[in-house]
Design an enzyme around this catalytic site. Structure first.
Site, PDB file in Angstrom:
ATOM      1  N   HIS A 169      -2.935   6.746  -3.355  1.00  0.00           N
ATOM      2  CA  HIS A 169      -2.248   5.808  -2.461  1.00  0.00           C
ATOM      3  C   HIS A 169      -3.160   4.603  -2.269  1.00  0.00           C
ATOM      4  CE1 HIS A 169      -4.837   8.191   0.134  1.00  0.00           C
ATOM      5  NE2 HIS A 169      -4.616   7.387   1.169  1.00  0.00           N
ATOM      6  N   HIS A 217      -4.652   3.196   0.589  1.00  0.00           N
ATOM      7  CA  HIS A 217      -5.588   3.018   1.678  1.00  0.00           C
ATOM      8  C   HIS A 217      -6.943   2.629   1.103  1.00  0.00           C
ATOM      9  CE1 HIS A 217      -3.241   5.464   4.930  1.00  0.00           C
ATOM     10  NE2 HIS A 217      -2.899   4.201   4.897  1.00  0.00           N
ATOM     11  N   ASP A 272     -10.020   3.439   1.418  1.00  0.00           N
ATOM     12  CA  ASP A 272     -11.028   4.392   0.949  1.00  0.00           C
ATOM     13  C   ASP A 272     -10.675   5.014  -0.394  1.00  0.00           C
ATOM     14  OD1 ASP A 272      -8.919   5.698   2.254  1.00  0.00           O
ATOM     15  OD2 ASP A 272     -10.149   7.378   2.910  1.00  0.00           O
ATOM     16  N   HIS A 273      -9.514   4.638  -0.950  1.00  0.00           N
ATOM     17  CA  HIS A 273      -9.109   5.166  -2.255  1.00  0.00           C
ATOM     18  C   HIS A 273      -8.972   4.082  -3.328  1.00  0.00           C
ATOM     19  CE1 HIS A 273      -8.110   9.309  -0.861  1.00  0.00           C
ATOM     20  NE2 HIS A 273      -8.075   8.663   0.296  1.00  0.00           N
ATOM     21  N   HIS A 287       1.870  11.943   3.516  1.00  0.00           N
ATOM     22  CA  HIS A 287       0.825  11.227   4.254  1.00  0.00           C
ATOM     23  C   HIS A 287       1.511  10.154   5.098  1.00  0.00           C
ATOM     24  CE1 HIS A 287      -3.099   9.943   5.288  1.00  0.00           C
ATOM     25  NE2 HIS A 287      -3.184   8.894   4.485  1.00  0.00           N
ATOM     26  N   ASP A 311      -5.272  13.594   1.368  1.00  0.00           N
ATOM     27  CA  ASP A 311      -4.486  12.787   2.314  1.00  0.00           C
ATOM     28  C   ASP A 311      -3.029  13.242   2.405  1.00  0.00           C
ATOM     29  OD1 ASP A 311      -6.877  11.276   1.535  1.00  0.00           O
ATOM     30  OD2 ASP A 311      -6.075   9.736   2.862  1.00  0.00           O
ATOM     31  N   HIS A 359     -12.899  15.182   0.633  1.00  0.00           N
ATOM     32  CA  HIS A 359     -12.332  14.214   1.571  1.00  0.00           C
ATOM     33  C   HIS A 359     -12.590  14.626   3.016  1.00  0.00           C
ATOM     34  CE1 HIS A 359      -9.352  11.447   3.392  1.00  0.00           C
ATOM     35  NE2 HIS A 359      -9.568  10.727   2.311  1.00  0.00           N
TER      36      HIS A 359
END
Length: 303
Positions: A61, A63, A65-66, A138, A206, A265
């Protein structure tokens, strides 16, 4: 043989001792990266692996942090002299999200090919392996991934001889080629037995627990799931933020019947995930609280 390395195990923000979650898989000269948060390049360098031969980058996805490590990764690949096309796979909006980040990496010596996921489950096929994306639950659209390495059946010499297939075609047929010669058509099915068990790795972060994870994890040689929280009192927070606890991940692994589960994670507040592993193993004994750089070499069964 399939090399699997969990480059980073952190969620939300990198820490001095924990990079953001990213997974690298290497098979037959190809490298596949799943997620590319801030610090992924450093994690890759610590592992001693090069970013230049990465062929595919998958995103669960969008976000930060990814995906926030993507511009730097692209620039490094370009500076290393890469010219081959790079494939990006991710949920709808991939071209827009990656394109926006390329404002700071506008000129690259290689083409980027975007393959957006359009269905709840979708398979992307490559030479010798496939990547299956499956939708999870998520706070934004998010997907898990299974990578499966296919394995053809054994070559049956007796069948080839019995059908009077010229020996000069045997190798090409073993490699999956169909051959037309003097009015005859030879196919791989003429000389190969039933497909044998390949290799499969499933990765998912997530999300809340959903049946799609269990279903797609079935048959995996390794399952990698988020274990955002280990503290027993964090279940409500996990539900609120659409994440998963270590115990929920272990129950999925138990139902899927996988041989091993790696947790990843972790919340920045979860300083020592190993402190909770004893209780998690009461649910699924083959659980590992993975640390950055954990690596395994998966090999085909001897048959």
């Amino acid at each position: 043989m399939l090399d699997v390395s969990l480059l980073g195990t952190g969620g939300m923000m990198p820490l001095p001792y924990r990079w953001l979650t990213a997974l690298m898989l290497r098979y037959n000269g190809k490298s596949i990266l799943i997620d590319c948060g801030e610090g992924t390049q450093i994690a890759l360098r610590e592992k001693g692996w090069s970013p230049k031969p990465i062929d595919i980058i998958c995103f669960t996805h969008y976000h930060a942090d990814h995906i926030s490590g993507l511009p730097g990764m692209l620039l490094t690949m370009g500076n290393a002299g890469r010219t081959e096309p790079l494939t990006l796979i991710g949920p709808k909006g991939l071209a827009r999200a990656a394109g926006a980040m390329r404002v700071i990496a506008p000129e690259l010596p290689f083409e980027i090919q975007y393959r957006e996921i359009e269905e709840a489950e979708q398979i992307f096929s490559f030479d010798g392996f496939q990547i299956k994306a499956f939708k999870v639950s998520h706070s934004v659209v998010c997907y898990g991934y299974s990578m499966t390495v296919e394995r053809k059946g054994r070559f049956d010499r007796e069948r080839a001889v019995a059908q009077e297939i010229p020996m000069k075609f045997w190798n090409r047929l073993q490699k999956g080629e169909t051959i037309e010669d003097n009015g005859r058509r030879y196919t791989p099915e003429d000389v190969l037995g039933a497909a044998r068990k390949g290799l499969k790795v499933t990765y998912c972060t997530d999300t809340r627990p959903v049946e799609a994870i269990t279903a797609n994890a079935a048959g995996s040689d390794l399952l990698i799931l988020e274990g955002m929280y280990g503290e027993p009192d964090k279940l409500a927070k996990a539900r609120e933020n659409r994440h998963m606890t270590m115990y929920e991940a272990a129950r999925i692994a138990e139902r899927a019947g996988v041989p091993e589960l790696w947790l990843t994670h972790y919340s920045p507040s979860l300083l020592h995930p190993e402190e909770y592993i004893k209780d998690v193993r009461k649910i699924f004994p083959q659980t590992i609280a993975a640390k950055d750089g954990r690596t395994i070499e998966l090999n085909f069964d001897e048959e």
